[in-house]
Design an enzyme around this catalytic site. Sequence first.
Site, PDB file in Angstrom:
ATOM      1  N   LYS A 213       0.823  -1.206   0.000  1.00  0.00           N
ATOM      2  CA  LYS A 213       0.000   0.000   0.000  1.00  0.00           C
ATOM      3  C   LYS A 213       0.866   1.270   0.000  1.00  0.00           C
ATOM      4  O   LYS A 213       2.026   1.240   0.435  1.00  0.00           O
ATOM      5  CB  LYS A 213      -0.934  -0.015   1.207  1.00  0.00           C
ATOM      6  N   ARG A 289      -2.116 -15.574   2.338  1.00  0.00           N
ATOM      7  CA  ARG A 289      -2.865 -14.939   3.428  1.00  0.00           C
ATOM      8  C   ARG A 289      -2.242 -15.285   4.775  1.00  0.00           C
ATOM      9  O   ARG A 289      -2.228 -14.459   5.700  1.00  0.00           O
ATOM     10  CB  ARG A 289      -4.327 -15.388   3.400  1.00  0.00           C
ATOM     11  N   ARG A 309       1.699  -8.051   8.312  1.00  0.00           N
ATOM     12  CA  ARG A 309       0.889  -6.978   8.888  1.00  0.00           C
ATOM     13  C   ARG A 309       1.271  -6.694  10.337  1.00  0.00           C
ATOM     14  O   ARG A 309       1.186  -5.554  10.792  1.00  0.00           O
ATOM     15  CB  ARG A 309      -0.593  -7.324   8.766  1.00  0.00           C
ATOM     16  N   ASN A 319      -2.545  -1.144   6.754  1.00  0.00           N
ATOM     17  CA  ASN A 319      -2.043  -2.433   7.253  1.00  0.00           C
ATOM     18  C   ASN A 319      -0.995  -3.043   6.325  1.00  0.00           C
ATOM     19  O   ASN A 319      -0.795  -4.250   6.297  1.00  0.00           O
ATOM     20  CB  ASN A 319      -3.200  -3.406   7.500  1.00  0.00           C
ATOM     21  N   HIS A 322      -2.206  -5.568   0.865  1.00  0.00           N
ATOM     22  CA  HIS A 322      -3.457  -6.221   0.487  1.00  0.00           C
ATOM     23  C   HIS A 322      -3.128  -7.595  -0.057  1.00  0.00           C
ATOM     24  O   HIS A 322      -2.149  -7.772  -0.778  1.00  0.00           O
ATOM     25  CB  HIS A 322      -4.198  -5.424  -0.594  1.00  0.00           C
TER      26      HIS A 322
END
Length: 346
Positions: A213, A289, A309, A319, A322
């Site tokens: 991000k 993930r 994260r 965070n 993505h």
Amino acid sequence: MTDVRLAFIVDYEDPQAGLTRKYQLCYYTSDESIEMHDIKNRRPFLKRCHYPQLKPSDLYLDATIAVYARKLRVAAYGDAATQQVYAARGQPAFVVVPPDAVEYLGVILQQATSAGLRVNNANMLTLNKLEAEEFQPGQSDAWANRRIVALEFHGENAAEKWSGLEAAGLKGMAYSNTGDGAQKDIDWFFGRGSARAGRSSATMKNCTLAIVKPHAVAKCGGAIVDAINTEGFEISAFRCLTMDKADAADFMEVYKGVVAEYTKLVEQLSSGPCWVMEVQAEDPVRSFRELCGPRDPDVAKTLRPHTLRAKYGVNRVENAIHCTDLPEDGVLEADFFFDLLRPSSA
């Protein structure tokens, strides 16, 4: 503090009108404020306001910036004084990570950003044999049809800083051009009309999507990319891009009405450059993930302290990264960025 005004001409591609609108953007160094003027209609467009998200280092020719989620391209200097200021900062650095060093991309990005360099353009792609011979004469067999990463770095004395990084240990990990030919190479890879500008190495198969991000790009982006490689994932495509609010909203639409932070998530994704990656592994969506961890960094720090994260996230919006949520969405999300949003080569 002396109030230095930096002036630029910026272009906005208006998707609704199908027009390119030109504005003068002025940046004031004393208080990190900006203002914009509509050139055609000769009237103010944005009153002078504090805007600390934008830095002088973000402003240079052909840079893509975001102002209140509006994507703007720096097309020209607005006056001779600004041109003189930026001429004194030196040339950009152009770097290509060759096939045998792609796995060290994260290390290279860490070193570069730590030295004050900013990634303006980045793309992982393959060259055909003719292109490989043109770019690296005599080495086409080693370069053709294998992934490489083209990088354009800006920053004060960018060329000299990159030369210093090579001397300190990056030599051999990347081919670089920091002289007068740098702009020629930049145009060859990224310029409008280049056959390579819209090309990527994305496979759209057995993959998941990762986005570093905007808030994390300069602070820890290189460390995140390096961690992905170190943990055994393969980055099969990589691109630096800036989304406008409409693109970010389109991408995040599945979260609308589901995630309370939806509006702020859209604002974050469209607030500046992000690094987008197609990532491959066995069971890619689930396994990646696991590496990213819970969406809330505070939860991640408690339950999964070794996740990305937990290490680099700030809050549920900022965070750090993505990742694709559902197995059936991995290819769809990769397609969104590496096909639908790919730069035009026209």
